[in-house]
Design a protein around this motif. Structure first.
Motif, PDB file in Angstrom:
ATOM      1  N   VAL A 176       0.831  -0.814  -0.016  1.00  0.00           N
ATOM      2  CA  VAL A 176      -0.002  -0.156  -0.153  1.00  0.00           C
ATOM      3  C   VAL A 176       0.726   1.135  -0.265  1.00  0.00           C
ATOM      4  O   VAL A 176       1.205   0.979   0.330  1.00  0.00           O
ATOM      5  CB  VAL A 176      -1.109   0.490   1.376  1.00  0.00           C
ATOM      6  N   TYR A 177       0.320   2.230  -1.024  1.00  0.00           N
ATOM      7  CA  TYR A 177       1.189   3.847  -0.732  1.00  0.00           C
ATOM      8  C   TYR A 177       0.309   4.408  -0.306  1.00  0.00           C
ATOM      9  O   TYR A 177      -0.824   4.480  -0.932  1.00  0.00           O
ATOM     10  CB  TYR A 177       1.719   3.628  -2.827  1.00  0.00           C
ATOM     11  N   ARG A 178       0.615   5.444  -0.065  1.00  0.00           N
ATOM     12  CA  ARG A 178      -0.223   6.793   0.051  1.00  0.00           C
ATOM     13  C   ARG A 178      -0.310   7.547  -1.625  1.00  0.00           C
ATOM     14  O   ARG A 178       1.130   7.353  -2.337  1.00  0.00           O
ATOM     15  CB  ARG A 178       0.883   6.995   1.260  1.00  0.00           C
ATOM     16  N   ALA A 179      -0.846   8.268  -1.596  1.00  0.00           N
ATOM     17  CA  ALA A 179      -0.925   8.979  -3.122  1.00  0.00           C
ATOM     18  C   ALA A 179      -1.949  10.398  -2.788  1.00  0.00           C
ATOM     19  O   ALA A 179      -2.749  10.371  -1.779  1.00  0.00           O
ATOM     20  CB  ALA A 179      -1.839   8.013  -3.874  1.00  0.00           C
ATOM     21  N   VAL A 180      -1.029  11.356  -3.248  1.00  0.00           N
ATOM     22  CA  VAL A 180      -2.508  12.024  -3.441  1.00  0.00           C
ATOM     23  C   VAL A 180      -3.330  12.531  -4.687  1.00  0.00           C
ATOM     24  O   VAL A 180      -2.707  12.120  -6.175  1.00  0.00           O
ATOM     25  CB  VAL A 180      -1.832  14.291  -3.287  1.00  0.00           C
ATOM     26  N   ILE A 181      -4.674  13.252  -5.347  1.00  0.00           N
ATOM     27  CA  ILE A 181      -5.087  13.039  -6.640  1.00  0.00           C
ATOM     28  C   ILE A 181      -4.233  14.841  -7.109  1.00  0.00           C
ATOM     29  O   ILE A 181      -3.997  15.751  -6.592  1.00  0.00           O
ATOM     30  CB  ILE A 181      -6.228  14.150  -6.457  1.00  0.00           C
ATOM     31  N   VAL A 182      -4.385  14.650  -8.259  1.00  0.00           N
ATOM     32  CA  VAL A 182      -3.927  15.821  -9.271  1.00  0.00           C
ATOM     33  C   VAL A 182      -4.466  16.096  -9.863  1.00  0.00           C
ATOM     34  O   VAL A 182      -4.624  17.492 -10.225  1.00  0.00           O
ATOM     35  CB  VAL A 182      -2.761  15.018 -10.695  1.00  0.00           C
ATOM     36  N   ALA A 183      -5.404  15.499 -10.353  1.00  0.00           N
ATOM     37  CA  ALA A 183      -6.941  15.633 -11.371  1.00  0.00           C
ATOM     38  C   ALA A 183      -7.669  14.918 -11.033  1.00  0.00           C
ATOM     39  O   ALA A 183      -8.024  13.557 -10.640  1.00  0.00           O
ATOM     40  CB  ALA A 183      -6.587  15.186 -12.827  1.00  0.00           C
ATOM     41  N   GLY A 184      -8.939  15.391 -10.931  1.00  0.00           N
ATOM     42  CA  GLY A 184     -10.688  14.553 -10.834  1.00  0.00           C
ATOM     43  C   GLY A 184     -11.151  14.554  -9.247  1.00  0.00           C
ATOM     44  O   GLY A 184     -10.583  15.145  -8.298  1.00  0.00           O
ATOM     45  N   ASP A 185     -12.100  13.563  -9.482  1.00  0.00           N
ATOM     46  CA  ASP A 185     -13.096  13.749  -7.978  1.00  0.00           C
ATOM     47  C   ASP A 185     -14.123  12.492  -8.130  1.00  0.00           C
ATOM     48  O   ASP A 185     -13.836  11.476  -9.641  1.00  0.00           O
ATOM     49  CB  ASP A 185     -13.972  14.241  -7.460  1.00  0.00           C
ATOM     50  N   PRO A 186     -13.523  11.495  -7.145  1.00  0.00           N
ATOM     51  CA  PRO A 186     -13.243  10.160  -7.173  1.00  0.00           C
ATOM     52  C   PRO A 186     -15.288   9.583  -7.652  1.00  0.00           C
ATOM     53  O   PRO A 186     -15.227  10.030  -7.657  1.00  0.00           O
ATOM     54  CB  PRO A 186     -13.284   9.372  -5.632  1.00  0.00           C
ATOM     55  N   VAL A 187     -14.935   8.315  -8.510  1.00  0.00           N
ATOM     56  CA  VAL A 187     -15.839   7.887  -9.570  1.00  0.00           C
ATOM     57  C   VAL A 187     -16.646   6.623  -8.207  1.00  0.00           C
ATOM     58  O   VAL A 187     -15.650   5.562  -8.517  1.00  0.00           O
ATOM     59  CB  VAL A 187     -16.225   8.385 -10.554  1.00  0.00           C
ATOM     60  N   LEU A 188     -17.600   6.460  -8.240  1.00  0.00           N
ATOM     61  CA  LEU A 188     -17.929   5.153  -7.481  1.00  0.00           C
ATOM     62  C   LEU A 188     -18.314   4.094  -8.810  1.00  0.00           C
ATOM     63  O   LEU A 188     -19.484   4.333  -9.585  1.00  0.00           O
ATOM     64  CB  LEU A 188     -19.354   5.384  -6.901  1.00  0.00           C
ATOM     65  N   ARG A 189     -17.056   2.858  -9.330  1.00  0.00           N
ATOM     66  CA  ARG A 189     -17.406   2.266  -9.917  1.00  0.00           C
ATOM     67  C   ARG A 189     -17.896   0.537  -9.834  1.00  0.00           C
ATOM     68  O   ARG A 189     -18.549  -0.022 -10.549  1.00  0.00           O
ATOM     69  CB  ARG A 189     -15.983   2.063 -11.565  1.00  0.00           C
ATOM     70  N   GLU A 190     -16.880   0.266  -9.171  1.00  0.00           N
ATOM     71  CA  GLU A 190     -16.178  -1.168  -8.667  1.00  0.00           C
ATOM     72  C   GLU A 190     -16.572  -1.680  -7.086  1.00  0.00           C
ATOM     73  O   GLU A 190     -16.633  -2.769  -7.043  1.00  0.00           O
ATOM     74  CB  GLU A 190     -14.613  -1.175  -8.953  1.00  0.00           C
ATOM     75  N   HIS A 191     -16.615  -0.463  -6.770  1.00  0.00           N
ATOM     76  CA  HIS A 191     -17.275  -0.957  -5.067  1.00  0.00           C
ATOM     77  C   HIS A 191     -19.046  -0.247  -4.762  1.00  0.00           C
ATOM     78  O   HIS A 191     -19.030   0.124  -5.579  1.00  0.00           O
ATOM     79  CB  HIS A 191     -16.071  -0.478  -3.847  1.00  0.00           C
ATOM     80  N   SER A 192     -18.810  -0.936  -3.332  1.00  0.00           N
ATOM     81  CA  SER A 192     -20.200  -0.489  -3.376  1.00  0.00           C
ATOM     82  C   SER A 192     -20.888   1.352  -2.717  1.00  0.00           C
ATOM     83  O   SER A 192     -21.678   2.031  -2.288  1.00  0.00           O
ATOM     84  CB  SER A 192     -21.384  -1.712  -1.931  1.00  0.00           C
ATOM     85  N   GLU A 193     -19.559   1.500  -1.900  1.00  0.00           N
ATOM     86  CA  GLU A 193     -19.682   3.179  -0.898  1.00  0.00           C
ATOM     87  C   GLU A 193     -18.349   3.521  -1.566  1.00  0.00           C
ATOM     88  O   GLU A 193     -17.011   2.411  -0.988  1.00  0.00           O
ATOM     89  CB  GLU A 193     -19.425   3.026   0.559  1.00  0.00           C
TER      90      GLU A 193
END
Length: 129
Positions: free
Chosen positions: A83-100
């Motif tokens: 597991v790695y820490r990361a920061v968002i460069v662009a976008g907002d998360p979109v729910l696709r493969e998980h339930s929440e």
């Protein structure tokens, strides 16, 4: 121990951090729970490349991968989680493969609600800030 494949498939999880909060994804089902989104490292990819690709595919986010949150953890005989820490460069998360999807403050992370392999990384996030 004949028969056990000596080469484990590496799976990357990504602790996406924004404004001090960490993004968690809920995997439904009887063995479900919160996890760090991510997936398998494909042949020829680095962990970092796989993390960027998986987060783009799963969440439609562009990320910059940072530090590792500790040594890998066996999910099973066949899979090992990094597991790695990361920061968002662009976008907002979109729910696709998980339930929440949910943003958690580090102090609100409760290991018991997480998949077993992800728990050591939850601890690392809580202690590192």
């Amino acid at each position: 121990m004949g028969g056990i494949n000596a080469v484990q498939q590496i799976v990357v999880g990504v602790a996406v951090v924004r404004d001090g909060l960490v993004l968690a994804a809920y995997r439904p089902g009887p063995d479900g729970g919160w996890e760090f989104p991510g997936g398998k490292v494909e042949p020829g990819e680095t962990d970092e490349q796989a993390a960027v690709r998986e987060i783009r595919e799963e969440l439609e986010l562009e990320i910059k991968v940072g530090e590792s949150l500790g040594p890998g953890v066996d999910i099973s005989a066949a899979y090992r989680l990094h597991v790695y820490r990361a920061v968002i460069v662009a976008g907002d998360p979109v729910l696709r493969e998980h339930s929440e999807l949910r943003w958690f403050a580090p102090e609100d992370l409760d290991e018991s609600d997480w998949l077993v392999a992800d728990r050591p990384f939850v601890r690392a996030l809580r202690t590192r800030r």
